[in-house]
Design an enzyme around this catalytic site. Structure first.
Site, short mmCIF file in Angstrom:
data_model
loop_
_atom_site.label_atom_id
_atom_site.label_comp_id
_atom_site.label_asym_id
_atom_site.label_seq_id
_atom_site.Cartn_x
_atom_site.Cartn_y
_atom_site.Cartn_z
N CYS A 43 51.47 1.44 -50.84
CA CYS A 43 51.95 0.15 -50.51
C CYS A 43 50.86 -0.19 -49.48
O CYS A 43 49.67 0.26 -48.95
CB CYS A 43 52.81 0.53 -49.37
SG CYS A 43 53.68 -1.23 -48.82
N ASP A 45 50.86 -1.76 -46.79
CA ASP A 45 51.17 -1.63 -45.37
C ASP A 45 49.71 -1.00 -44.59
O ASP A 45 49.42 0.18 -45.12
CB ASP A 45 52.58 -0.57 -45.40
CG ASP A 45 53.04 -0.71 -43.73
OD1 ASP A 45 52.07 -0.53 -42.91
OD2 ASP A 45 54.18 -1.21 -43.69
N ARG A 47 50.02 0.55 -42.17
CA ARG A 47 49.94 1.92 -41.46
C ARG A 47 50.00 3.07 -42.31
O ARG A 47 50.19 4.26 -42.19
CB ARG A 47 51.30 1.84 -40.55
CG ARG A 47 51.54 0.90 -39.71
CD ARG A 47 52.95 0.83 -39.29
NE ARG A 47 53.73 0.04 -40.49
CZ ARG A 47 55.02 -0.15 -40.46
NH1 ARG A 47 55.83 0.06 -39.48
NH2 ARG A 47 55.68 -0.72 -41.50
N HIS A 99 56.81 4.54 -48.61
CA HIS A 99 56.87 4.88 -47.17
C HIS A 99 58.21 4.58 -46.80
O HIS A 99 58.73 3.31 -47.22
CB HIS A 99 55.64 4.30 -46.27
CG HIS A 99 55.73 2.89 -46.41
ND1 HIS A 99 56.03 2.28 -45.38
CD2 HIS A 99 55.24 2.00 -47.14
CE1 HIS A 99 55.96 1.18 -45.31
NE2 HIS A 99 55.42 0.83 -46.52
N CYS A 102 59.59 0.57 -45.25
CA CYS A 102 58.76 -0.32 -46.25
C CYS A 102 59.51 -1.62 -46.10
O CYS A 102 60.56 -2.10 -46.68
CB CYS A 102 58.69 0.16 -47.81
SG CYS A 102 57.53 -1.08 -48.52
CO CO Z 1 55.53 -0.91 -47.61
#
Ligand code: CO
Length: 211
Positions: A43, A45, A47, A99, A102
């Site tokens: 992803c 993302d 993090r 994750h 998400c």
């Molecule tokens: Co995500």
């Protein structure tokens, strides 16, 4: 804000100095080429930094990231990365890593319009539809969300296996394993969904059993 931006470049200089202090030929060696054993589809993302969470060094992981770690058959970006990873770099493992928490998957659980991303989220909504009996039976919303994240990874691994790139690699007996993982942002731990695919036979087995 400007200071923050500038600090990124300062950090880079410090990192180069520190790295060269440990190994004077570090960058000379990296510049010779790459032969990563792993392709990571994760992803976008902020993090979930691929290398950092698995302790991998530069040169170890070929990375593709998009919103909600999707494998979409018409995505020329993903297909180009996959083709290069499988046919040129000859990676041994492709890991789809989702994750918990998400945002892309969470948005797919709503009917809110967000913008152009709605068209991307559409594919995740299809995953919900495939598994709606199981998901709708989970009354706790957090648990339903977590399970949806897992099932989304499962579906992306299945779609990955069905790409012509992976099918052709398996056909010529190239060793390449597909894996599905889910990362916990709140504890740092990766859950292996144990849905590894090695060939079309294992694909059929997983197809029957589900996850
Ligand atoms: Co995500």
């Amino acid at each position: 804000m400007e200071n923050y931006y500038k600090s990124l470049l300062d950090n880079n200089k410090a990192w180069v100095a520190e790295t060269l202090e440990k190994d004077a030929s570090y960058f000379d060696n990296l510049a010779k080429g790459q032969q990563p054993p792993v392709l990571w589809i994760g992803c976008a993302d902020s993090r979930v930094p691929a290398n950092q969470i698995i302790g991998a060094q530069p040169g170890e992981v070929f990375v593709h990231r998009n919103i909600a770690n999707m494998v979409i058959h018409s995505d020329i970006n993903m297909l180009s990365v996959l083709d290069y990873a499988v046919n040129v770099l000859k990676v041994k493992h492709v890991i789809v890593c989702g994750h918990y928490g998400c945002g892309g998957v969470q948005t797919a659980m709503t009917n809110k319009q967000v913008g152009i991303i709605d068209n991307w989220i559409r594919h995740i909504k299809d995953v919900y539809r495939f598994h709606k009996d199981e998901l709708n039976a989970i009354s706790n919303e957090q648990e339903r969300f977590d399970r949806f994240v897992e099932l989304n990874v499962f579906e992306q691994v299945q779609d990955l296996a069905k790409t012509s790139i992976i099918q052709n690699a398996w056909e010529r007996k190239q060793e390449i394993h597909l894996h599905g993982w889910v990362y916990g942002i709140n504890n740092g731990i990766i859950k292996d969904l144990d849905i590894t695919l090695r060939d079309n036979h294992s694909l059929e087995v997983v197809d029957q059993v589900g996850v």
